[in-house]
Design an enzyme around this catalytic site. Structure first.
Site, PDB file in Angstrom:
ATOM      1  N   SER A 285       0.838  -1.199   0.000  1.00 21.07           N
ATOM      2  CA  SER A 285       0.000   0.000   0.000  1.00 21.07           C
ATOM      3  C   SER A 285       0.878   1.256   0.000  1.00 21.07           C
ATOM      4  CB  SER A 285      -0.961  -0.045   1.197  1.00 21.07           C
ATOM      5  OG  SER A 285      -2.021   0.860   1.032  1.00 21.07           O
TER       6      SER A 285
ATOM      7  N   HIS B 139      -7.425  -5.978   0.227  1.00 19.18           N
ATOM      8  CA  HIS B 139      -6.266  -5.089   0.283  1.00 19.18           C
ATOM      9  C   HIS B 139      -5.202  -5.596   1.250  1.00 19.18           C
ATOM     10  CE1 HIS B 139      -4.000  -1.477  -0.275  1.00 19.18           C
ATOM     11  NE2 HIS B 139      -4.140  -1.085   0.982  1.00 19.18           N
TER      12      HIS B 139
END
Length: 256
Positions: free
Chosen positions: A87, A235
């Site tokens: 990320s 994610h």
């Protein structure tokens, strides 16, 4: 100022591996990746500025964060490394590769694209800001307050890993006011010259962080990139499907 880090494994002839966490995270979040890799490589698992036990600073750009990591590598006399980032940490890793390609031998990016994103963390910021740190006596109290803003229990548990008990009560390890002030920078994209060395983007199949629309940007900046999709993962793919993610990384690193 030097980043807080943990070294796993011993320095050998194998290239060291640097692992970089994402927004609101810390080095502990990626131990699930770091520990298996440390069996064959020296692994440097770091806390980014304004996170974990690293220093707080009013500058929160990808250039500054990448420079922090490079300075740490200098201190550790590491001239070249494999870099893995998730990320926001993936963007830091990309920034290192795009501006200092001589220092990065291979790059692994977990569920993020080299693009500028639209805001998507407002409810998280609202929830964190509304936890009464003076009133809570344990993490369960904080979880109840966060639940008014954040429905996903997994997201709350991730955030609560950065809630620390101090002599004066509870506090967030990350620098929440500075993350809010720097949020536009965090949404921004890494920039520099194309990185032509081997790169792997690993996407969670259920995540919307890497989309078909990002293919052009990825190809332009990382012309030697490959992609791997992890089924059944979102994610936080390394937490949801650690075996599959670790296998994908291992296969990529062992390839010529």
């Amino acid at each position: 100022m030097q980043l807080n880090y943990t070294q796993l494994g011993e320095k050998t002839d194998a290239l060291p591996i640097v692992i970089i966490h994402g927004l609101f995270g810390s080095k502990e979040n990626l131990n699930v990746i770091a520990k298996p890799l440390s069996e064959q490589n020296c692994v440097i698992n770091i806390d980014l500025r304004n996170h974990g036990q690293s220093f707080h600073n009013s500058e929160m750009t990808y250039t500054a964060m990448a420079d922090d990591v490079l300075k740490l590598l200098d201190e550790l006399t590491i001239s070249r490394a494999i870099v893995i980032g998730h990320s926001m940490g993936g963007k830091v890793a990309m920034q290192m590769a795009l501006t200092n390609s001589n220092r990065v031998e291979k790059l692994v990016v977990l569920d993020i694209a080299p693009t500028k994103y639209s805001p998507r963390h407002q409810q998280v910021f609202n929830g964190l800001n509304n936890v009464d740190l003076q009133a809570i006596t344990n993490r369960s109290d904080a979880d109840k307050q966060l639940a008014e803003y954040i429905q996903e229990a997994g997201v709350r548990q991730f955030l609560l890993k950065s809630l620390a008990k101090t002599d004066s009560g509870f506090a967030w390890r990350f620098n929440l006011p500075q993350l809010i002030a720097s949020y536009d920078n965090i949404l921004d994209k890494p920039q520099g010259d194309a990185f032509k060395k081997p790169t792997l983007f690993i996407k969670g199949a259920n995540s919307d962080y890497i989309l078909e629309a990002h293919r052009g940007e990825i190809a332009a900046l990382f012309p030697n990139a490959k992609a791997k999709i992890i089924a059944g993962a979102g994610h936080w793919l390394h937490a949801e499907k650690p075996s599959q993610v670790n296998l994908a990384i291992a296969q990529f690193l062992s390839a010529d």
